[in-house]
Write a protein that holds these residues in place. Structure first.
Motif, PDB file in Angstrom:
ATOM      1  N   ASP A   1       0.846  -1.182   0.000  1.00 41.26           N
ATOM      2  CA  ASP A   1       0.000   0.000   0.000  1.00 41.26           C
ATOM      3  C   ASP A   1       0.892   1.246   0.000  1.00 41.26           C
ATOM      4  O   ASP A   1       2.125   1.155   0.006  1.00 41.26           O
ATOM      5  CB  ASP A   1      -0.953   0.010   1.201  1.00 41.26           C
ATOM      6  CG  ASP A   1      -0.238  -0.189   2.529  1.00 41.26           C
ATOM      7  OD1 ASP A   1       0.898   0.335   2.676  1.00 41.26           O
ATOM      8  OD2 ASP A   1      -0.784  -0.852   3.427  1.00 41.26           O
ATOM      9  N   LEU A   2       0.252   2.413   0.015  1.00 39.79           N
ATOM     10  CA  LEU A   2       1.003   3.660  -0.098  1.00 39.79           C
ATOM     11  C   LEU A   2       1.882   3.915   1.119  1.00 39.79           C
ATOM     12  O   LEU A   2       2.999   4.441   0.980  1.00 39.79           O
ATOM     13  CB  LEU A   2       0.036   4.836  -0.293  1.00 39.79           C
ATOM     14  CG  LEU A   2      -0.765   4.834  -1.598  1.00 39.79           C
ATOM     15  CD1 LEU A   2      -1.659   6.073  -1.670  1.00 39.79           C
ATOM     16  CD2 LEU A   2       0.162   4.782  -2.805  1.00 39.79           C
ATOM     17  N   GLU A   3       1.418   3.544   2.291  1.00 46.52           N
ATOM     18  CA  GLU A   3       2.235   3.764   3.482  1.00 46.52           C
ATOM     19  C   GLU A   3       3.490   2.899   3.436  1.00 46.52           C
ATOM     20  O   GLU A   3       4.578   3.331   3.834  1.00 46.52           O
ATOM     21  CB  GLU A   3       1.419   3.491   4.742  1.00 46.52           C
ATOM     22  CG  GLU A   3       0.396   4.573   5.039  1.00 46.52           C
ATOM     23  CD  GLU A   3       1.003   5.975   5.028  1.00 46.52           C
ATOM     24  OE1 GLU A   3       2.011   6.201   5.737  1.00 46.52           O
ATOM     25  OE2 GLU A   3       0.490   6.842   4.289  1.00 46.52           O
ATOM     26  N   ALA A   4       3.344   1.677   2.950  1.00 47.26           N
ATOM     27  CA  ALA A   4       4.516   0.814   2.811  1.00 47.26           C
ATOM     28  C   ALA A   4       5.468   1.392   1.768  1.00 47.26           C
ATOM     29  O   ALA A   4       6.699   1.343   1.942  1.00 47.26           O
ATOM     30  CB  ALA A   4       4.080  -0.594   2.410  1.00 47.26           C
ATOM     31  N   LEU A   5       4.916   1.940   0.703  1.00 48.58           N
ATOM     32  CA  LEU A   5       5.746   2.557  -0.332  1.00 48.58           C
ATOM     33  C   LEU A   5       6.505   3.756   0.229  1.00 48.58           C
ATOM     34  O   LEU A   5       7.686   3.962  -0.055  1.00 48.58           O
ATOM     35  CB  LEU A   5       4.862   2.977  -1.505  1.00 48.58           C
ATOM     36  CG  LEU A   5       5.556   3.349  -2.810  1.00 48.58           C
ATOM     37  CD1 LEU A   5       6.229   2.134  -3.426  1.00 48.58           C
ATOM     38  CD2 LEU A   5       4.543   3.944  -3.789  1.00 48.58           C
ATOM     39  N   ARG A   6       5.827   4.534   1.042  1.00 52.53           N
ATOM     40  CA  ARG A   6       6.452   5.728   1.624  1.00 52.53           C
ATOM     41  C   ARG A   6       7.592   5.354   2.572  1.00 52.53           C
ATOM     42  O   ARG A   6       8.547   6.110   2.738  1.00 52.53           O
ATOM     43  CB  ARG A   6       5.394   6.547   2.359  1.00 52.53           C
ATOM     44  CG  ARG A   6       5.894   7.849   2.949  1.00 52.53           C
ATOM     45  CD  ARG A   6       4.772   8.731   3.465  1.00 52.53           C
ATOM     46  NE  ARG A   6       4.151   9.491   2.373  1.00 52.53           N
ATOM     47  CZ  ARG A   6       2.899   9.324   1.963  1.00 52.53           C
ATOM     48  NH1 ARG A   6       2.118   8.428   2.543  1.00 52.53           N
ATOM     49  NH2 ARG A   6       2.421  10.053   0.981  1.00 52.53           N
ATOM     50  N   ALA A   7       7.513   4.166   3.158  1.00 53.50           N
ATOM     51  CA  ALA A   7       8.520   3.756   4.143  1.00 53.50           C
ATOM     52  C   ALA A   7       9.712   3.033   3.529  1.00 53.50           C
ATOM     53  O   ALA A   7      10.697   2.783   4.225  1.00 53.50           O
ATOM     54  CB  ALA A   7       7.857   2.855   5.188  1.00 53.50           C
ATOM     55  N   LEU A   8       9.657   2.701   2.232  1.00 56.36           N
ATOM     56  CA  LEU A   8      10.735   1.939   1.620  1.00 56.36           C
ATOM     57  C   LEU A   8      12.019   2.759   1.526  1.00 56.36           C
ATOM     58  O   LEU A   8      11.972   3.971   1.321  1.00 56.36           O
ATOM     59  CB  LEU A   8      10.332   1.498   0.212  1.00 56.36           C
ATOM     60  CG  LEU A   8       9.308   0.373   0.088  1.00 56.36           C
ATOM     61  CD1 LEU A   8       9.015   0.113  -1.387  1.00 56.36           C
ATOM     62  CD2 LEU A   8       9.812  -0.901   0.760  1.00 56.36           C
ATOM     63  N   PRO A   9      13.172   2.129   1.620  1.00 59.54           N
ATOM     64  CA  PRO A   9      14.432   2.833   1.348  1.00 59.54           C
ATOM     65  C   PRO A   9      14.446   3.330  -0.095  1.00 59.54           C
ATOM     66  O   PRO A   9      13.886   2.689  -0.998  1.00 59.54           O
ATOM     67  CB  PRO A   9      15.501   1.758   1.583  1.00 59.54           C
ATOM     68  CG  PRO A   9      14.827   0.689   2.362  1.00 59.54           C
ATOM     69  CD  PRO A   9      13.388   0.715   1.989  1.00 59.54           C
ATOM     70  N   ILE A  10      15.109   4.422  -0.317  1.00 56.52           N
ATOM     71  CA  ILE A  10      15.150   4.995  -1.656  1.00 56.52           C
ATOM     72  C   ILE A  10      15.760   4.023  -2.654  1.00 56.52           C
ATOM     73  O   ILE A  10      15.383   4.002  -3.835  1.00 56.52           O
ATOM     74  CB  ILE A  10      15.912   6.343  -1.659  1.00 56.52           C
ATOM     75  CG1 ILE A  10      15.809   7.023  -3.028  1.00 56.52           C
ATOM     76  CG2 ILE A  10      17.344   6.166  -1.241  1.00 56.52           C
ATOM     77  CD1 ILE A  10      14.409   7.369  -3.467  1.00 56.52           C
ATOM     78  N   GLU A  11      16.680   3.163  -2.208  1.00 58.72           N
ATOM     79  CA  GLU A  11      17.286   2.193  -3.120  1.00 58.72           C
ATOM     80  C   GLU A  11      16.243   1.244  -3.693  1.00 58.72           C
ATOM     81  O   GLU A  11      16.349   0.834  -4.853  1.00 58.72           O
ATOM     82  CB  GLU A  11      18.382   1.410  -2.397  1.00 58.72           C
ATOM     83  CG  GLU A  11      19.634   2.216  -2.090  1.00 58.72           C
ATOM     84  CD  GLU A  11      20.322   2.696  -3.359  1.00 58.72           C
ATOM     85  OE1 GLU A  11      20.430   1.897  -4.313  1.00 58.72           O
ATOM     86  OE2 GLU A  11      20.746   3.863  -3.397  1.00 58.72           O
ATOM     87  N   ARG A  12      15.239   0.898  -2.899  1.00 61.80           N
ATOM     88  CA  ARG A  12      14.188   0.014  -3.398  1.00 61.80           C
ATOM     89  C   ARG A  12      13.383   0.715  -4.486  1.00 61.80           C
ATOM     90  O   ARG A  12      12.963   0.076  -5.471  1.00 61.80           O
ATOM     91  CB  ARG A  12      13.273  -0.403  -2.239  1.00 61.80           C
ATOM     92  CG  ARG A  12      13.864  -1.418  -1.303  1.00 61.80           C
ATOM     93  CD  ARG A  12      13.704  -2.846  -1.801  1.00 61.80           C
ATOM     94  NE  ARG A  12      12.302  -3.252  -1.808  1.00 61.80           N
ATOM     95  CZ  ARG A  12      11.641  -3.713  -0.738  1.00 61.80           C
ATOM     96  NH1 ARG A  12      12.276  -3.807   0.441  1.00 61.80           N
ATOM     97  NH2 ARG A  12      10.390  -4.088  -0.838  1.00 61.80           N
ATOM     98  N   LEU A  13      13.160   1.985  -4.341  1.00 58.63           N
ATOM     99  CA  LEU A  13      12.426   2.729  -5.365  1.00 58.63           C
ATOM    100  C   LEU A  13      13.241   2.813  -6.648  1.00 58.63           C
ATOM    101  O   LEU A  13      12.708   2.654  -7.748  1.00 58.63           O
ATOM    102  CB  LEU A  13      12.065   4.127  -4.863  1.00 58.63           C
ATOM    103  CG  LEU A  13      11.186   4.212  -3.608  1.00 58.63           C
ATOM    104  CD1 LEU A  13      10.850   5.668  -3.309  1.00 58.63           C
ATOM    105  CD2 LEU A  13       9.919   3.390  -3.768  1.00 58.63           C
ATOM    106  N   LEU A  14      14.537   3.066  -6.507  1.00 62.08           N
ATOM    107  CA  LEU A  14      15.393   3.143  -7.688  1.00 62.08           C
ATOM    108  C   LEU A  14      15.486   1.785  -8.385  1.00 62.08           C
ATOM    109  O   LEU A  14      15.477   1.710  -9.621  1.00 62.08           O
ATOM    110  CB  LEU A  14      16.783   3.635  -7.298  1.00 62.08           C
ATOM    111  CG  LEU A  14      16.872   5.077  -6.782  1.00 62.08           C
ATOM    112  CD1 LEU A  14      18.290   5.387  -6.317  1.00 62.08           C
ATOM    113  CD2 LEU A  14      16.434   6.071  -7.846  1.00 62.08           C
TER     114      LEU A  14
END
Length: 422
Positions: A237-250
């Motif tokens: 969900d969005l809260e889990a996305l907001r909490a991810l390390p930036i490396e996971r997003l990259l």
């Protein structure tokens, strides 16, 4: 020891570096760090006070190596989500009302930064007696991910917040808030087009190599890509996305499932782009482009071999035809629409291409315009260029751009006439 120079703002003192002809103030925050609970939120005004050390260069938005690294060379800089800063170059912080130019970098909404040596504004500032501002904005998922429940086009809102900061404070740095030109290349130019459809806080615009005829992504397509991205990131969900390390997003930006969807041609354009979301950008943005072109006087153009910078293309006739469809036609249409609306409009094309492989490719004008050939170093697109010719062409381009920034003609007839730089 470097000499410093202070500027007084309502919230405190900004301490920059004094130069022989131009003073630099770096890493000035225009918004609060978009981290923690502020990730995926609209920018909020910066809240610093007291003494701000602006003698450094600041961080850049988190990113992977740029897709054009084999053309332009590698960029370098400390990365952090705390990147909503701007850099100012000014001949003097003396209250004189100089014209202002604000640079919005390109990079497919996933790479680049204003705080790079590539875009050092000191030469423009000195030669034109203008104030140059280069901004960072959020890139990749933090700036451009589109999902239900998230504000869309956060990077565009960042740019708008930076412009608002400039309007409020540039007078203290020797700039005139009533004479602001925005200048952007590639993704930066497309963003300026979108800003023209809002309440533009600028008076003239320079659009370099923008894909102005291809429109923006629909909300439906943006949501579909956003869902693929969230699944690739492993967020429920969005809260889990907001909490991810930036490396996971990259990492998710380069996930096989995401890249496969893009390569299949189901979604036009790069992973992230401006979205016609109906709130920040109208859903019928494409139909409004002609009106947006009439918002401000414009200097707009492309390079002859835009597509040669991208895999699978070169300097042949077919590649040029693709570049004409993607960049050239839309740029000329923008100039024509601006002229029809009663605005002043000038067109140009850069034909300078020192290598057979890259020719006059996408981004070739950037080292010429900023006069930062040393910073670009051994960029493959510049290999073998004659130094004397490059210096002369660079000076001619800067002089033309500066004439426009200062409120006049760049030095040739208005559109549909076109100036060729070779």
């Amino acid at each position: 020891m470097a000499s410093t120079l202070d500027v007084q703002l309502p919230q405190g003192t900004v301490r920059g570096l004094r130069g022989p002809a131009v003073n630099r103030y770096g890493a000035i925050p225009y918004a609060r760090p978009p981290v923690g609970a502020l990730r995926f939120r609209a920018p909020e005004p910066a809240d610093w006070n007291g003494l701000l050390d602006a003698t450094g260069v600041g961080t850049i938005a988190p990113q992977r190596p740029a897709r054009l690294r084999d053309v332009m060379g590698d960029l370098d800089g400390e990365q952090s989500e705390d990147c909503l800063h701007l850099t100012i170059w000014t001949p003097a912080a003396d209250g004189a009302p100089r014209p202002v130019v604000v640079w919005i970098h390109g990079g497919a909404w996933q790479s680049g930064a204003g705080a790079l040596p590539w875009y050092d504004g000191s030469r423009l500032a000195e030669e034109g007696d203008v104030v140059v501002v280069a901004i960072n904005y959020r890139l990749g998922a933090p700036g451009w991910l589109c999902l239900p429940g998230l504000p869309a086009n956060l990077g565009l809102l960042d740019q708008e917040a930076a412009l608002e900061w400039v309007v409020r404070h540039i007078g203290a740095f020797g700039g005139d808030a009533g004479r602001i030109t925005v200048m952007g290349q590639s993704a930066g130019a497309s963003c300026i087009a979108a800003l023209c459809g809002r309440q533009p806080r600028f008076h003239r615009a320079i659009l370099q190599s923008g894909a102005l005829g291809r429109g923006f992504r629909s909300l439906e397509d943006a949501y579909a890509l956003g869902q693929l991205f969230m699944e690739a990131a492993g967020a429920a969900d969005l809260e889990a996305l907001r909490a991810l390390p930036i490396e996971r997003l990259l990492d998710a930006q380069q996930a096989p499932s995401v890249l496969s969807a893009l390569s299949a041609g189901n979604y036009a354009g790069p992973l992230f782009t401006v979205v016609a979301d109906g709130t920040v950008v109208p859903r019928d943005a494409q139909a409004r482009m002609a009106d947006w072109a009439g918002a401000r006087d414009v200097l707009v153009g492309t390079t002859r071999d835009e597509m040669a910078a991208f895999p699978g293309y070169g300097t042949d006739a077919d590649s040029r035809a693709v570049g004409e469809a993607a960049f050239g036609a839309g740029s000329r249409q923008w100039a024509d629409d601006a002229r029809r609306a009663g605005r002043q409009a000038w067109s140009y094309r850069v034909d300078f291409g020192p290598t057979e492989r890259f020719g006059a490719c996408h981004c070739i004008e950037l080292p010429l315009l900023f006069g930062t050939l040393e910073a670009f170093g051994p960029a493959p697109m510049l290999a073998g260029a004659d130094p004397g010719h490059v210096r002369d062409l660079s000076a001619r381009m800067r002089a033309a751009w500066l004439r426009f920034i200062r409120g006049g003609s760049p030095g040739w007839d208005p559109a549909p006439a076109m100036q060729i730089f070779d």
